[in-house]
Each structure stands twice: as C-alpha cells, then as structure tokens.
Enzyme design. Sequence first.
Site, PDB file in Angstrom:
ATOM      1  N   ASN A 181       0.807  -1.234   0.000  1.00  0.00           N
ATOM      2  CA  ASN A 181       0.000   0.000   0.000  1.00  0.00           C
ATOM      3  C   ASN A 181       0.835   1.276   0.000  1.00  0.00           C
ATOM      4  O   ASN A 181       0.387   2.294  -0.512  1.00  0.00           O
ATOM      5  CB  ASN A 181      -1.043  -0.018   1.129  1.00  0.00           C
ATOM      6  N   PRO A 200       9.891  -7.030  -0.729  1.00  0.00           N
ATOM      7  CA  PRO A 200       8.706  -6.187  -0.978  1.00  0.00           C
ATOM      8  C   PRO A 200       7.501  -7.049  -1.324  1.00  0.00           C
ATOM      9  O   PRO A 200       7.630  -8.238  -1.600  1.00  0.00           O
ATOM     10  CB  PRO A 200       9.120  -5.346  -2.190  1.00  0.00           C
ATOM     11  N   ALA A 201       6.320  -6.417  -1.340  1.00  0.00           N
ATOM     12  CA  ALA A 201       5.102  -7.154  -1.685  1.00  0.00           C
ATOM     13  C   ALA A 201       5.105  -7.530  -3.165  1.00  0.00           C
ATOM     14  O   ALA A 201       5.620  -6.787  -4.004  1.00  0.00           O
ATOM     15  CB  ALA A 201       3.882  -6.295  -1.376  1.00  0.00           C
ATOM     16  N   GLY A 236       2.618  -5.117   7.621  1.00  0.00           N
ATOM     17  CA  GLY A 236       1.615  -5.847   6.853  1.00  0.00           C
ATOM     18  C   GLY A 236       0.450  -6.205   7.752  1.00  0.00           C
ATOM     19  O   GLY A 236       0.215  -5.554   8.772  1.00  0.00           O
ATOM     20  N   SER A 237      -0.259  -7.236   7.377  1.00  0.00           N
ATOM     21  CA  SER A 237      -1.472  -7.587   8.112  1.00  0.00           C
ATOM     22  C   SER A 237      -1.141  -8.246   9.452  1.00  0.00           C
ATOM     23  O   SER A 237      -0.081  -8.865   9.619  1.00  0.00           O
ATOM     24  CB  SER A 237      -2.309  -8.546   7.268  1.00  0.00           C
ATOM     25  N   GLU A 239       4.629  -3.706  12.439  1.00  0.00           N
ATOM     26  CA  GLU A 239       3.654  -2.646  12.124  1.00  0.00           C
ATOM     27  C   GLU A 239       2.492  -3.342  11.435  1.00  0.00           C
ATOM     28  O   GLU A 239       2.603  -3.720  10.266  1.00  0.00           O
ATOM     29  CB  GLU A 239       4.278  -1.602  11.195  1.00  0.00           C
ATOM     30  N   LEU A 240       1.393  -3.512  12.145  1.00  0.00           N
ATOM     31  CA  LEU A 240       0.336  -4.409  11.649  1.00  0.00           C
ATOM     32  C   LEU A 240      -0.940  -3.638  11.304  1.00  0.00           C
ATOM     33  O   LEU A 240      -0.916  -2.438  11.087  1.00  0.00           O
ATOM     34  CB  LEU A 240       0.098  -5.501  12.691  1.00  0.00           C
ATOM     35  N   ARG A 293      -7.032   9.210   1.925  1.00  0.00           N
ATOM     36  CA  ARG A 293      -5.630   9.196   1.506  1.00  0.00           C
ATOM     37  C   ARG A 293      -5.338   7.794   1.025  1.00  0.00           C
ATOM     38  O   ARG A 293      -5.725   6.808   1.688  1.00  0.00           O
ATOM     39  CB  ARG A 293      -4.714   9.547   2.694  1.00  0.00           C
ATOM     40  N   CYS A 339      -3.155   1.674   6.591  1.00  0.00           N
ATOM     41  CA  CYS A 339      -3.359   1.103   7.930  1.00  0.00           C
ATOM     42  C   CYS A 339      -3.940   2.167   8.863  1.00  0.00           C
ATOM     43  O   CYS A 339      -4.604   1.853   9.837  1.00  0.00           O
ATOM     44  CB  CYS A 339      -2.047   0.582   8.478  1.00  0.00           C
TER      45      CYS A 339
HETATM   46  P1  NAP Z   1       0.217  -8.817   3.986  1.00  0.00           P
HETATM   47  O1  NAP Z   1      -0.614  -9.708   3.155  1.00  0.00           O
HETATM   48  O2  NAP Z   1       0.376  -9.129   5.418  1.00  0.00           O
HETATM   49  O3  NAP Z   1       1.638  -8.781   3.256  1.00  0.00           O
HETATM   50  C1  NAP Z   1       2.690  -7.987   3.735  1.00  0.00           C
HETATM   51  C2  NAP Z   1       3.996  -8.578   3.283  1.00  0.00           C
HETATM   52  O4  NAP Z   1       4.151  -9.872   3.878  1.00  0.00           O
HETATM   53  C3  NAP Z   1       4.103  -8.794   1.787  1.00  0.00           C
HETATM   54  O5  NAP Z   1       5.436  -8.576   1.391  1.00  0.00           O
HETATM   55  C4  NAP Z   1       3.734 -10.262   1.645  1.00  0.00           C
HETATM   56  O6  NAP Z   1       4.263 -10.870   0.493  1.00  0.00           O
HETATM   57  C5  NAP Z   1       4.395 -10.837   2.870  1.00  0.00           C
HETATM   58  N1  NAP Z   1       3.850 -12.113   3.292  1.00  0.00           N
HETATM   59  C6  NAP Z   1       2.624 -12.622   3.052  1.00  0.00           C
HETATM   60  N2  NAP Z   1       2.514 -13.838   3.633  1.00  0.00           N
HETATM   61  C7  NAP Z   1       3.698 -14.106   4.226  1.00  0.00           C
HETATM   62  C8  NAP Z   1       4.216 -15.197   4.978  1.00  0.00           C
HETATM   63  N3  NAP Z   1       3.495 -16.272   5.243  1.00  0.00           N
HETATM   64  N4  NAP Z   1       5.465 -15.095   5.439  1.00  0.00           N
HETATM   65  C9  NAP Z   1       6.211 -14.008   5.181  1.00  0.00           C
HETATM   66  N5  NAP Z   1       5.785 -12.943   4.482  1.00  0.00           N
HETATM   67  C10 NAP Z   1       4.543 -12.986   4.018  1.00  0.00           C
HETATM   68  O7  NAP Z   1      -0.259  -7.313   3.917  1.00  0.00           O
HETATM   69  P2  NAP Z   1      -0.620  -6.443   2.649  1.00  0.00           P
HETATM   70  O8  NAP Z   1      -1.931  -6.918   2.136  1.00  0.00           O
HETATM   71  O9  NAP Z   1       0.548  -6.400   1.716  1.00  0.00           O
HETATM   72  O10 NAP Z   1      -0.751  -4.991   3.291  1.00  0.00           O
HETATM   73  C11 NAP Z   1      -1.889  -4.544   3.911  1.00  0.00           C
HETATM   74  C12 NAP Z   1      -1.775  -4.712   5.417  1.00  0.00           C
HETATM   75  O11 NAP Z   1      -0.638  -4.016   5.876  1.00  0.00           O
HETATM   76  C13 NAP Z   1      -2.947  -4.097   6.148  1.00  0.00           C
HETATM   77  O12 NAP Z   1      -3.355  -4.943   7.189  1.00  0.00           O
HETATM   78  C14 NAP Z   1      -2.374  -2.800   6.701  1.00  0.00           C
HETATM   79  O13 NAP Z   1      -3.033  -2.310   7.837  1.00  0.00           O
HETATM   80  C15 NAP Z   1      -0.981  -3.214   7.000  1.00  0.00           C
HETATM   81  N6  NAP Z   1      -0.119  -2.037   7.092  1.00  0.00           N
HETATM   82  C16 NAP Z   1       0.309  -1.643   8.326  1.00  0.00           C
HETATM   83  C17 NAP Z   1       1.103  -0.506   8.443  1.00  0.00           C
HETATM   84  C18 NAP Z   1       1.585  -0.046   9.786  1.00  0.00           C
HETATM   85  O14 NAP Z   1       2.501   0.759   9.819  1.00  0.00           O
HETATM   86  N7  NAP Z   1       1.030  -0.511  10.893  1.00  0.00           N
HETATM   87  C19 NAP Z   1       1.459   0.207   7.297  1.00  0.00           C
HETATM   88  C20 NAP Z   1       1.012  -0.223   6.067  1.00  0.00           C
HETATM   89  C21 NAP Z   1       0.222  -1.357   5.979  1.00  0.00           C
HETATM   90  P3  NAP Z   1       3.336 -11.118  -0.786  1.00  0.00           P
HETATM   91  O15 NAP Z   1       3.004  -9.774  -1.301  1.00  0.00           O
HETATM   92  O16 NAP Z   1       4.192 -11.884  -1.690  1.00  0.00           O
HETATM   93  O17 NAP Z   1       2.127 -11.857  -0.314  1.00  0.00           O
END
Ligand code: NAP
Length: 482
Positions: free
Chosen positions: A156, A180-181, A233-234, A255-256, A283, A289
């Site tokens: 994102n 990276p994603a 990430g999530s 940072e979730l 935004r 997040c």
């Molecule tokens: P995500 O599905 O959790 O993925 C984040 C990253 O983790 C990606 O690089 C993803 O790779 C990787 N990943 C996925 N499964 C994994 C596993 N089993 N082991 C290791 N890495 C793995 O999150 P997203 O959909 O990209 O991003 C949205 C989430 O991020 C939302 O929940 C948002 O709130 C959160 N977020 C939090 C913050 C903060 O600062 N708190 C900031 C921004 C976003 P792939 O892309 O290859 O799946």
Amino acid sequence: MVTSLNDLPTDLLIGGQWKPAASGRRIDVFNPSSEELIATVADAAPEDAVSAVDAAAAAAPGWAATSARQRSEILRRCFELMQRDAETLARLISLENGKALNDARGEVAYAAEFFRWFAEEAVRINGDIGMSPSGAARIVVQYQPVGIAFLVTPWNFPAAMATRKIAPALAAGCTCILKPATETPLTAYAVAALLMEAGVPPGVVNVVTSSMAGKLANAVLDDPRVRKLSFTGSTEVGRVLLKKAADQIINCSMELGGNAPFVVFDDADIDQAVEGAMVAKMRNGGEACTAANRFYVHRKVLAEFSERLAQRMSALKVDDGERPDTQCGPLVNAASVAKIAQLVADAQAKGARVLAGGTRLDRPGHFYAPTVLADVPLNADLLHEEIFGPVAPIVGFEDEAEAIRLANDTEYGLVAYVYTRDLARGLRVSEQIESGMIALNRGLVSDPAAPFGGVKQSGIGREGAHHGILEFCEAKYIAATW
Ligand code: NAP
C-alpha cells in the site's frame, strides 16, 4: 537514474549485482487501473534469499565499522536522489499500485524524508554513563547495530514502507534483505537502484521479490545470522512471522493492521471534521493502515456530518491512478474489490443505509465507488475488520463514555482521530483511547519525526523519530570500575 520502465532493474539485488532468480522464474506485475501486464520481476526461491543473507553477512562488518558521519552522508544522498527522481517514482507507484498520482507524489515526499531524518539521526545514537546506586560500578551504555535485518513490506505504500525500514537500519549500521510485496515490486527496485547510485556499498541492501513469501521468510528466519525482523503488513501474517521468529529468538518490530475510530463530538468544528475525515479516510483511496475505519459521531451533529461527508465522497473524481485529476484510483486487485463489496453487502443486510456509492464501477480496473453508510449496526463486519478501501461507515453516539467504549471495541490499536473544540476533553479522550497514535483535530498523523506504531494487535515497536533507529540497535551495558 531511473527515467522509465525500460531502464528499471527487475532482477534480484544481491551483493550489489542484479541477478535473475536461480530458477529463472518471473512474477507478472499488473496495472490495477487497466488490469494490463506492465512488467515481470525475478521470482526468488528460498535459496536465492539465503544468497542474499550471505551477501548481507559479508557486508555487515564493513558497514558497521563505517563512521556515523559516512553513513549519514550516504543517507542524505539517498534523500537527494529520491527528490531528483520524485516524479518518475510517483508515476511508477501509481502505475503498479493504482493510487492517485497526487497520493503517489505525497508518498514519495514522505518516503524520501526517512532518508533525511535518519541521516540526521545516524550521528546521534548516543549512549550514556552513570553510577550504580550502590556506588559499586559505572554503568556504561552504548548502542550497537542489532545485526542483519530482514525487512518485509506491504503494497500500500511501496516506497515509504521500504524507506521507513531501510533508512534506520542503515543509519544504525545494519545490513539488510528487503522482501517487498508481490503486487508492487517495481518501486522497491527503483529505490534500490537509487541507493546504489547514492553509494550504498554492495551487500548492504539486498532486495528479493518472490511469489513464495512464506517459504522464503522461513529460510531467512531459520538462518542464525539474521538477528532482526521488521515487518509491515497484516496482523494475520505478522502473527505467523512472530511465531517463526521465536525459533531463533529474533528481535521483532511489527507494524500491523488497524481499525481506526474517527470520533466527532458535538462541539467539533464540523468543517474541520469533514475535511479531516476526507484525509483520514481517502488518503491512498482508503488503502492505509491509518485509514479511518469507523466513524462515531455525536447524535446532535450526526445528520449534518453524514450529509456533508456523503456530498464530498460523491464528488470525488474516480479514475485511473495516473491521470493528473484523479482523486481516487482503483483498489490494488480484484480480491480487494470483492472483499469490500462483501463488507458493504453485510452492513446493508444488517440495516445500514447507503448515503453515497455502494457499488463497484462498471469499467476495466479494480474500482469501487467512494461510499458512505449511515445507521450502521454495531454487529456489521466492517466495524470489526479493516475495510482497506473507500468506505466510511457512520454510527451515532450519545456521550463521551460511549464514544470511548466504542472506539476501544476492537483488538486493534494503531491510530484514532478525535474532533472537539474542548482541548481538555480532547486530551482526556486521547489518554483513554487504546491506540499508539491519536490525531486530535487532524486527519493525518504520519511524520518521519514522530514515533509511528500501534498497541494491542496493531503491532510492537515504533518507526520514525529517534525510536525508529533504536529498533535496529541493541543496548550494550558495560559495568566498569575505574
Ligand atoms: P500482507 O498480506 O500481510 O503482506 C505484507 C507482506 O508480507 C508482503 O510482502 C507479503 O508478500 C508478505 N507475506 C505474506 N505472507 C507471508 C508469509 N506467510 N510469510 C512471510 N511474508 C509474508 O499485507 P498487505 O496486504 O501487503 O498490506 C496490507 C496490510 O498491511 C494491512 O493490514 C495494513 O493495515 C498493514 N499495514 C500496516 C502498516 C503499519 O505501519 N502498521 C502500514 C502499512 C500497511 P506477498 O506480497 O508476496 O504476499
């Protein structure tokens, strides 16, 4: 210098070399505005990631031994190069993520600031010295780099989430591997190319894109040379990674996800609250997040606030991210649109009224109309899950105690927004809301100079500020007599 997609590196960055994945496999990258294929990038297997750890390990002693001033100057150069290429980077982010170009420009400015901020922090990692209360010994504390860091980032904010980790890691003297994603790998490679140009030595930053995130992460976290995991990430994936990191007792910063409440009291400046709501909700098209996920509005101002927010949301120009006048681009992929449609349908089935939007857009690309829902019942799923899209559900409340109770009715605790003209109430409520950050009469909290992070299931640790560099340091205590 990256001037176009044609000269963008798309292979893995390992030890200062751009290398195809050992398997030769590639990952397709799509434009969410048109659903067209825009590029392919290398698809790393776990053994490629281990090569990246080898490179980071080889570079680690040299990088840790550089002076803080040298690291600071390289980081400052990274900031300058990001500014030089800001427009190209913004267009690239918009192309692969779909966000409106203006949002992408904002992200590049924010992302670059982490290099400037941590260039300044690199030379201020001060320890301290004191006397034990017993008088028996001096307590000398100094900060050392935590070691090789594994950085995992979401799609994102593909530039800012990477620089918010790389900059403090490098400032502290750590080498790193960035994963990276899969949705947005191109921005990471563009930033990596700038880092090389800025003089970051080979192996200090390595970048691996992969379609097998879980297996790759397991290989990296099984390696005892890796001492740090910094994940954004999530919450779901964060939980998996925390469990994995437990095997080698790896230092973790997480940072979730978020589920931000946006609370409007009856004494709020409604112009300001609507303006702030548009920023906090829209935004990045709601894919943040920090996005306001639940609007709690005092019953006295509920109708006025809801109508005005619905008017503003309906008036947004929704179009391809790259068009200069777009205010809301597409969502990142088809699964995101399907999830949002499902959340809105659930709320409607439980009694919510649609004041604006409420539909997918019938056109190519992953578009969902900016939506406002009124009379949302407390059991609607979207009050309990991250919406991650342009949907604003509104709920009325009667008094301060109820507002606080509703705001805290979540397992998340990243950020909360509070609007009131009464500063005493604003501070009182801010202290009682369970979140790492509060925006008081503001729609935005993100600032490289401030500690960003959550409580409860929104995370562990802080990024930015001085706190961000300490996440990549270990305190070394020396008990000394002299
Ligand atoms: P995500 O599905 O959790 O993925 C984040 C990253 O983790 C990606 O690089 C993803 O790779 C990787 N990943 C996925 N499964 C994994 C596993 N089993 N082991 C290791 N890495 C793995 O999150 P997203 O959909 O990209 O991003 C949205 C989430 O991020 C939302 O929940 C948002 O709130 C959160 N977020 C939090 C913050 C903060 O600062 N708190 C900031 C921004 C976003 P792939 O892309 O290859 O799946």
